[in-house]
Design an enzyme around this catalytic site. Structure first.
Site, PDB file in Angstrom:
ATOM      1  N   HIS B  12       8.220  19.886  55.453  1.00 22.63           N
ATOM      2  CA  HIS B  12       9.055  19.545  54.307  1.00 22.63           C
ATOM      3  C   HIS B  12       8.183  19.559  53.048  1.00 22.63           C
ATOM      4  CE1 HIS B  12       7.894  15.253  55.630  1.00 22.63           C
ATOM      5  NE2 HIS B  12       7.186  15.511  54.571  1.00 22.63           N
ATOM      6  N   HIS B  59       8.793   9.218  51.098  1.00 23.06           N
ATOM      7  CA  HIS B  59       7.720   9.442  50.114  1.00 23.06           C
ATOM      8  C   HIS B  59       7.898   8.548  48.894  1.00 23.06           C
ATOM      9  CE1 HIS B  59       7.900  13.094  52.516  1.00 23.06           C
ATOM     10  NE2 HIS B  59       6.731  13.460  52.064  1.00 23.06           N
ATOM     11  N   HIS B 193      -2.102  19.985  55.648  1.00 24.82           N
ATOM     12  CA  HIS B 193      -2.226  20.036  54.199  1.00 24.82           C
ATOM     13  C   HIS B 193      -2.831  18.740  53.686  1.00 24.82           C
ATOM     14  CE1 HIS B 193       1.746  18.056  54.576  1.00 24.82           C
ATOM     15  NE2 HIS B 193       1.863  17.880  53.274  1.00 24.82           N
ATOM     16  N   GLU B 240       1.468  13.885  58.889  1.00 26.05           N
ATOM     17  CA  GLU B 240       2.930  13.812  59.057  1.00 26.05           C
ATOM     18  C   GLU B 240       3.393  14.452  60.362  1.00 26.05           C
ATOM     19  OE1 GLU B 240       4.125  14.072  54.290  1.00 26.05           O
ATOM     20  OE2 GLU B 240       4.136  15.869  55.533  1.00 26.05           O
TER      21      GLU B 240
END
Lengths: 119, 280
Positions: B12, B59, B193, B240
């Site tokens: 996402h 988030h 990432h 994540e």
């Protein structure tokens, strides 16, 4: 004394743990407020007053003033909340990446692309 | 009885929302990513799920550091998306499945997971964009939703093995649910990432590909690693992948691969997509 002991060291990386969450609470709370457009507009109108209202310390306020991404992280900022600030400033995550690594944005993007070609 | 038809796993990234809003699916930057989804749409036409249980991380839309649950389960009749501060369009509300949500909560507490239950819960891009990628049609999402939110923001994060076991308990709750429902489980986030620090831009293709492969044949492989090791191997946001492990835990040990795609980069992220079926 740190609340957590014996942290694993990962180069160029700070885990956002209890120590950082305490240190950065005011800064992150201000960034959390940027979910609302009215708050974003108010920050843009008078940054220093907005920072003061959220009780940012001198280190945090200076990092905001100088757009110092690594400084914001060192002052306890969490990137998930700082991303909302970046949105106000018109910066995307590659701008942030370039600022933190000292690369140009083009060089940073080229570095990302190069990962696709690793074997 | 409810049946789990399969699992869908996808990264996402907020920018995906902007790309969808501007119809950039054929744009050269975006095409390698969006081209992964038509086979998934065809599979969904075949298996026709009624409900999706979505493992994701917030988030800073619904949860802030004032109250940060390790695990939270939505139990609302409806879930709203809202402004996250960076200008991507807000998507229409999602219908919940509150009875099923409460059965999950009952099972999780029985298994000593003790999640926070949320009768109101805003859902952010980590929830909405995967659903939009899987069901791109206009209007409301055609399945009812159960959100399962895992803390990946503030350490200590739950261990990989714990997230997998959480998923196993969710799978049990679904299997015991006395209603003729077809359920798909979804895990969002990752893959490798890192947005923050001097190591920003870190990506680890070898680990990502090994992780995706492991979910098919050796689903507990990644649970051997500590959170710090996962951060080291995948980046501060690569962690994540805990959401993928949660969703995988809900599936039976044996699954078959339906489709996979992997593309570097979307924003600063190595974008993974994996769909597996249970044969139901």
């Amino acid at each position: 004394m740190a609340a957590t002991a014996a942290k694993r060291q990962i180069p160029g990386t700070t885990l956002f743990d209890g120590d950082m969450a305490q240190k950065g609470y005011a800064l992150n709370k201000m960034c959390f407020s940027f979910n609302h457009a009215d708050n974003r507009a108010e920050f843009v109108r008078d940054e220093a007053a907005y920072c003061a209202r959220y009780g940012l310390n001198a280190e945090q306020a200076e990092a905001i003033r100088s757009r110092d991404v690594l400084g914001l992280l060192a002052a306890g900022g969490n990137v998930y909340y700082l991303a909302k600030l970046a949105g106000i400033l018109g910066l995307d995550v590659q701008d942030l990446g370039a600022a933190q690594t000292g690369m140009s944005k083009d060089a940073f993007k080229a570095m990302l692309l190069a990962h696709a070609k690793e074997n | 009885m409810a049946k789990i038809v399969g699992g869908m796993f996808v990264s996402h990234v907020p920018a995906i929302g902007g790309a969808i809003a501007r119809n950039l699916q054929e744009d050269p930057y975006w095409k390698p990513f969006f081209d992964g989804f038509p086979p998934v749409h065809r599979w969904l036409e075949e298996v026709k799920p009624d409900v999706a249980v979505v493992f994701y991380n917030d988030h800073g839309l619904n949860f802030f550091l004032d109250k940060m649950p390790t695990f939270a389960v939505g139990a609302a009749p409806q879930y709203h998306n809202a402004d996250e501060g960076w200008g991507i369009p807000t998507l229409p509300p999602y219908d919940g499945a509150p009875d099923l949500s409460w059965s999950l909560i009952e099972k999780l507490v029985d298994k000593e997971f003790d999640p926070v239950s949320c009768q109101e819960m805003l859902v952010d891009h980590a929830f909405t964009l995967p659903l939009k990628l899987f069901w791109p049609q206009e209007g409301t999402c055609p399945v009812r939703l159960v959100p399962v939110c895992i803390n990946t923001v503030q350490h200590p994060l739950p261990k990989a093995s714990r997230c997998y076991k959480l998923g196993e308990a969710v799978g049990e709750a679904i299997a015991e649910w006395d209603e003729d429902l077809r359920v798909v489980v979804i895990g969002t986030g990752g893959l490798s990432h890192q947005l923050d620090g001097e190591r920003a831009g870190f990506i680890n293709r070898d680990f990502d590909l090994a992780f995706m492969e492991s979910l098919i044949h050796d689903p507990q492989w990644a649970t051997q690693y500590s959170i710090e090791e996962i951060v080291e191997k995948t980046g501060t946001q690569g962690v994540e992948l805990l959401n993928w492990l949660g969703a995988r835990g809900a599936l039976p040990p044996t699954v078959s691969k339906v489709h996979a795609n992997y593309h570097i980069p979307i924003s600063n992220t190595a974008a993974g997509l994996l769909v597996v079926g249970t044969g139901e």
